[in-house]
Design an enzyme around this catalytic site. Structure first.
Site, PDB file in Angstrom:
ATOM      1  N   THR A   1       0.840  -1.198   0.000  1.00 40.77           N
ATOM      2  CA  THR A   1       0.000   0.000   0.000  1.00 40.77           C
ATOM      3  C   THR A   1       0.876   1.250   0.000  1.00 40.77           C
ATOM      4  OG1 THR A   1      -1.823  -1.117   1.126  1.00 40.77           O
ATOM      5  CG2 THR A   1      -1.746   1.289   1.306  1.00 40.77           C
TER       6      THR A   1
ATOM      7  N   SER B   1       4.942  -6.733  -1.525  1.00 45.79           N
ATOM      8  CA  SER B   1       4.609  -6.850  -0.103  1.00 45.79           C
ATOM      9  C   SER B   1       5.043  -8.207   0.434  1.00 45.79           C
ATOM     10  CB  SER B   1       3.097  -6.698   0.064  1.00 45.79           C
ATOM     11  OG  SER B   1       2.729  -6.921   1.403  1.00 45.79           O
TER      12      SER B   1
ATOM     13  N   CYS C   1     -22.756  -7.839   0.670  1.00 49.21           N
ATOM     14  CA  CYS C   1     -23.109  -8.016   2.077  1.00 49.21           C
ATOM     15  C   CYS C   1     -21.878  -8.127   2.966  1.00 49.21           C
ATOM     16  CB  CYS C   1     -23.941  -9.281   2.260  1.00 49.21           C
ATOM     17  SG  CYS C   1     -25.414  -9.308   1.251  1.00 49.21           S
TER      18      CYS C   1
HETATM   19  C1  LIG Z   1      -2.552  -6.499  -5.357  1.00 54.07           C
HETATM   20  C2  LIG Z   1      -2.328  -5.953  -3.997  1.00 54.07           C
HETATM   21  N1  LIG Z   1      -1.789  -4.720  -3.858  1.00 54.07           N
HETATM   22  C3  LIG Z   1      -1.577  -4.174  -2.656  1.00 54.07           C
HETATM   23  C4  LIG Z   1      -1.889  -4.837  -1.498  1.00 54.07           C
HETATM   24  C5  LIG Z   1      -1.616  -4.166  -0.191  1.00 54.07           C
HETATM   25  O1  LIG Z   1      -0.480  -4.731   0.416  1.00 54.07           O
HETATM   26  P1  LIG Z   1      -0.026  -4.323   1.892  1.00 54.07           P
HETATM   27  O2  LIG Z   1      -0.886  -5.110   2.826  1.00 54.07           O
HETATM   28  O3  LIG Z   1       1.411  -4.738   1.970  1.00 54.07           O
HETATM   29  O4  LIG Z   1      -0.211  -2.867   2.046  1.00 54.07           O
HETATM   30  C6  LIG Z   1      -2.450  -6.129  -1.594  1.00 54.07           C
HETATM   31  C7  LIG Z   1      -2.858  -6.879  -0.391  1.00 54.07           C
HETATM   32  O5  LIG Z   1      -3.736  -6.491   0.339  1.00 54.07           O
HETATM   33  C8  LIG Z   1      -2.682  -6.685  -2.865  1.00 54.07           C
HETATM   34  O6  LIG Z   1      -3.221  -7.896  -2.996  1.00 54.07           O
HETATM   35  S1  FES Z   2     -26.156  -7.528   4.235  1.00 59.29           S
HETATM   36 FE1  FES Z   2     -26.907  -8.183   2.375  1.00 59.29          FE
HETATM   37  S2  FES Z   2     -28.397  -9.643   3.068  1.00 59.29           S
HETATM   38 FE2  FES Z   2     -27.583  -8.997   4.929  1.00 59.29          FE
END
Ligand SMILES: Cc1ncc(COP(=O)(O)O)c(C=O)c1O
Ligand code: FES
Ligand SMILES: Cc1ncc(COP(=O)(O)O)c(C=O)c1O
Ligand code: FES
Lengths: 126, 389, 389, 126
Positions: free
Chosen positions: B72, B201, B328
């Site tokens: 991130t 990461s 959900c």
């Molecule tokens: C494609 C991708 N980019 C970025 C991240 C973020 O990584 P990090 O948890 O090291 O910030 C993730 C995982 O959550 C991911 O799968």
């Molecule tokens: S949050 Fe979508 S059915 Fe409960």
């Protein structure tokens, strides 16, 4: 993060009054497209009393559990009693729900009310 | 039995990696900027780690590696850093429709800062539309960011083709890829692929959480997102996470050793898993591509008539841990954008379950998963008012 | 014998802390955002950790704790975050002359972004000038950032007096303190001290590197410096460093248990050390205050006629690891600003050596240090062309 | 980060020709205020040849080591030979120095050259 109470999980795992009712007096389905959830309620009514109730649910665990709890709560109630049920009562009986899931309990109560309405309309038509 | 199939979210740290982390926490705990021997040792080891990571992607020098707190932060440094530093050259940025949420969010922020953002669509398999990409390039385009493996649906993106398009242009356009789900799983050659910046990461390949790196080709101007005292790397100040970096190195070493066999083995397991699910459960749709276009680490199915949060909770009660794209299950009650991007509808997102493997995933685990899945799906379908037909 | 007296730079992780980190790397490795039980457990433990840190400083709720990759990031989030989010209310910021390099650098950046920065001077002991502070407040002042313990020279800042001044104003001014060298060493009560934001780093108190937190009082508006996907804490996206946070918690618990005794014991050791140096080595000047105004974790001397890089290198060859404020040891060849800020000249910075303790520092270690120091100082004075008199 | 070669450390720990020379033919001190470093060189010269040399240094480890190496290099040289010594020669002989420390080797050579200059001036005055 979704945190369900033990009771919610129990109703999810062992939903009460779940399934279709072939000889229902009334059936109602409600669903919100926004969230993609959906519920069907079947009622069997004798002398203004809900003598049997069943539900089906397409939705999340909270959806299933609140439907289950709702059926348990209203089974045996008179129609007038059942009309007073609110989503808050259901949430309370379940020991709480994540806020973001309140609308699922709403759906359970709405579907019940819609069924009652349909039933009353059908009476009026007779 | 407990089967963890949410390895795209995070992975378990290997004991060998934990050992290294402990060593650098409790023994070699100095920071690289002291004037004493223990600090100089750490300095040398950090330098060696940078060289190692550089070599692992065929970068030309360790200086092209910037350690961060994860992908991130690497994505933020890459996108905010390049955009803000190169504003005078142009304000147009291109990303794909299957970027990780962080890149999506950063692009929103850049838009608010006055940048123009084009989102390149993907086809029904989750592969970006190269024509669209080429046509959306303008004289003001400064940065293209395409995820290495399509988020959620596992499509391998044509990175080389993207860089070839970019190289054909009259002006320099930087090419960033978020390789959090690709690094240490696939061989990556930044020269061959023409990548200028790449986010990685550690916790995605059995390394520690809270550490990652950004590869930034020499000459790419970056404005830091954090500022600090004199330190090991001016582009990223703060107390260096030495145990994290050394643990990440160990994790990468182990991953690279077994890379070919793992890819081969997982490819077979993936096929086996997909076959079993498709032949033993009705009304399922595979989300994302089949075969070579798909990472062998990802399988994603939509189960009709039922909802993903309930599926994943029910599975977890049986010991199987997965992810879902259901609205959900999201904080915003929005259906997963990746499913919509590949042309799926709300219902398909609703019933989607992502199974992500790691290189230790076994046939036994997948058999267990299929068995539980069959049970859960048929049970939830019994509850559902929607019936086939 | 090896004596590490650079504990302000970093500390050794305790075995009990390493154990916790390992547990969360290799067993409880889930992230808090999964829908399965292991993720929910982690969520609860992160929440409990936030509550713990909140309680430890008498904050009103765990929500006021934002986990970061360390104090540098916390300082960035506090200063950049508050300034950028409150730009409409004013553009004036006040810091002290003894801030950590990160706050200094961030203030520079804010200046470039159009903010006006006032630097409050300190007296010859390193205590900020409260009058000057009060007089520099303007209607546009939005933020005051005063380090809890004066950088390099160990002066304890009158934080309560600062907040009283701020509370007397007609408009709300946020008060940030960089408490990286104070938290888990001294009791801190953010209510009593009137602190709105506070930066903390785990590796300063025998916790892991790469993790820390920012306390931000409810209602303080902050613009994030990094952006990301839906996650545990919107103010700081990215894969949560759970092992780091849980290790930091363990380290804090251990520190709080022994806090009073440690302060008492170190106070005595500090006096002993200062006395021995002052009585056994000629031409030394103590930098910073004496007694209660000084943290017992810090001693800082300037040795006349000789230079700090040479002193610290020579000491390290004898097994004693320290820091220096000499220009010759800095990348920019600038003398340490803290020594200049307390009225010292270039020569005093040149010969300055900082000895920083941890709560396990022993009398034996300090005796060894004094012996080696005597040897090194007299040897370097022999080499020096400058002689007393 | 400061990385010194083994040889630099050796000259730092055991500086050659270190100390005062009471009967020097010429003494010179150079120092740059910017960095706060300072060096004194003492020369004993016979028949245009540096027969003895000593130094004192106020500065960093590189300062001390380059002074030491410089004295070792020029001891025994003729003045003309010594004049040709550059800071690069010293750095090379030490197996390298961190770039940021080059100016210290400069100081060593500058102080030597100043001493030679002084010596030549004093000859001219005779
Ligand atoms: C494609 C991708 N980019 C970025 C991240 C973020 O990584 P990090 O948890 O090291 O910030 C993730 C995982 O959550 C991911 O799968
Ligand atoms: S949050 Fe979508 S059915 Fe409960
Ligand atoms: C007062 C102070 N603030 C901030 C920092 C930076 O902390 P971190 O290494 O966690 O970024 C340090 C330590 O270097 C410090 O001593
Ligand atoms: S004497 Fe200052 S750097 Fe060498």
């Amino acid at each position: 993060m979704l945190k369900y109470t033990e009771l919610v999980l129990d109703h999810f795992k062992n939903p009460r009054n779940m399934g279709r009712m072939e000889d229902a007096d009334v059936t109602a389905t409600e669903g919100s497209i926004a969230c993609g959830d959906m519920m069907t309620v079947y009622l069997k009514i004798e002398n203004d009393r809900i003598v049997d109730i069943k539900f089906e649910s397409y939705g999340c665990a909270a959806n299933i559990a609140t439907a289950s709890m709702m059926t348990e709560v209203v089974k045996g109630m008179t129609i007038e009693e059942a009309k007073k049920i609110t989503w808050k009562d259901i949430v309370e009986r379940l020991g709480g729900l994540p806020q973001i899931k309140y609308h699922c309990s709403n759906l359970a109560v709405d579907t019940l009310k819609k069924a009652i309405e349909e039933y009353e309309k059908s009476l009026a038509r007779k | 039995m407990r089967v963890f199939l949410d390895n795209d979210r995070t992975t378990k740290v290997l004991p060998e990696v934990a050992e290294v982390v402990v060593k650098y926490m409790t023994e070699k705990f100095a920071r690289p900027d002291g004037l004493y021997e223990s600090a100089q040792e750490i300095y040398d080891e950090l330098e060696a780690a940078r060289e190692f990571f550089a070599k692992s992607i065929n970068a030309s020098s360790g200086e092209e590696i910037i350690f961060t707190s994860g992908a991130t932060e690497a994505n933020n440094l890459a996108l905010l850093g390049v955009a803000r530093a190169n504003k005078s050259k142009g304000n147009h940025i291109i990303i794909s429709a299957l970027e990780h949420g962080s890149v999506m969010k950063i692009a929103d922020v850049l838009q608010k800062e006055g940048f123009e953002v084009t989102v390149v669509p993907v086809d029904h398999e989750g592969i970006i539309d190269l024509d669209f990409l080429e046509k959306s390039i303008k004289p003001t385009t400064i940065l293209v960011s395409i995820i290495a493996i399509g988020h959620f649906v596992g499509s391998i993106m044509p990175l080389k083709e993207v860089s070839q398009i970019l190289k054909r242009q009259d002006h320099r356009i930087y090419f960033h890829t978020d390789a959090a789900e690709m690094y240490a799983k696939f061989p990556i050659d930044v020269q061959e692929l023409g990548i200028d910046l790449m986010s990685v990461s550690a916790h995605k390949f059995h390394g520690p959480k809270g550490v990652g790196f950004l590869y930034a080709r020499k000459g790419v101007r970056l404005q830091p997102i954090m500022f600090g005292a004199e330190s090991y790397d001016k582009r990223r100040p703060g107390g260096e996470n030495v145990p994290g970096v050394m643990g990440m190195k160990k994790a990468a070493e182990l991953a690279f050793e077994e890379m070919d066999q793992s890819l081969q083995r997982l490819r077979e397991l993936q096929e086996y898993f997909i076959n079993r699910v498709e032949s033993e459960i009705e009304y399922v749709v595979l989300n994302g591509p089949r075969g070579e276009k798909r990472t062998p680490y990802n399988v994603n199915f939509s189960f009709s008539f039922i909802e993903g949060e309930a599926i994943s909770l029910a599975l977890s009660l049986e010991g199987v841990e997965v992810a879902t794209g259901s609205a959900c299950a999201s904080e915003t009650l929005e259906p997963n954008y990746a499913i919509l991007a590949i042309g799926g509808d709300h219902e398909r997102a609703h019933g989607s379950i992502r199974f992500t493997f790691n290189r230790f995933t076994t046939k036994e685990e997948l058999d267990y998963t299929v068995d539980k899945l069959k049970k859960v799906v048929s049970w939830l379908r019994q509850i559902s008012p929607i019936k086939p037909g």
